[in-house]
Design a protein around this motif. Sequence first.
Motif: not given
Length: 189
Positions: A96-104, A122-138
Amino acid sequence: YAEEDQTGFAQMVNSSAQNKAYPGRLLGRLYAAGKFEAAADLAEARLMADETDPLLWNDVGLMNRDAGEHVMRAKIEEPRKSAEEYYERSWAAYQVAIELDRKPQYLNDGAVLLHYYLKRDSDKAIAMYDEAEAMALKMLEKGDFASGEKPVVEIALRDSRNNRELLKRRIEREKSRKKGGDGDGERGL
């Protein structure tokens, strides 16, 4: 109070800035005192005042995760919920937190729950880690942060990178073990 009169509790919390802050302070005290199950209950009660605040949902995720870990480690005889139930509630709250506001930080925390606690997807967790990293870098490149947010984003960046690598190594080890154990029955001769 929250259990007895949900509407009254929500009205009381929302009646002033001081009242709105009080449950958060109490949550911190419960957590610091090691009363993780009570903290998880209070975190969920706070949602009655505002179900649209992603930070409150993140708190529910964190408190339920830690309550589950406490139940598991302390081997509590009659917990309010099982460790697994707390972990599932945590996962639902992080979603729900991610749905409301995608933050790293929310993405990383949700991935951590899948990776270390629920040990699935595991694949979903890796994708979430990837997205968190990309978002944080931006976000770090832009430098536009809410008050106190920059260190949280920096931690999410560091942790998403580290946790992703640990998860990938675990997956590789599991593949190697399966490969080694899938012989034709002549192993050990």
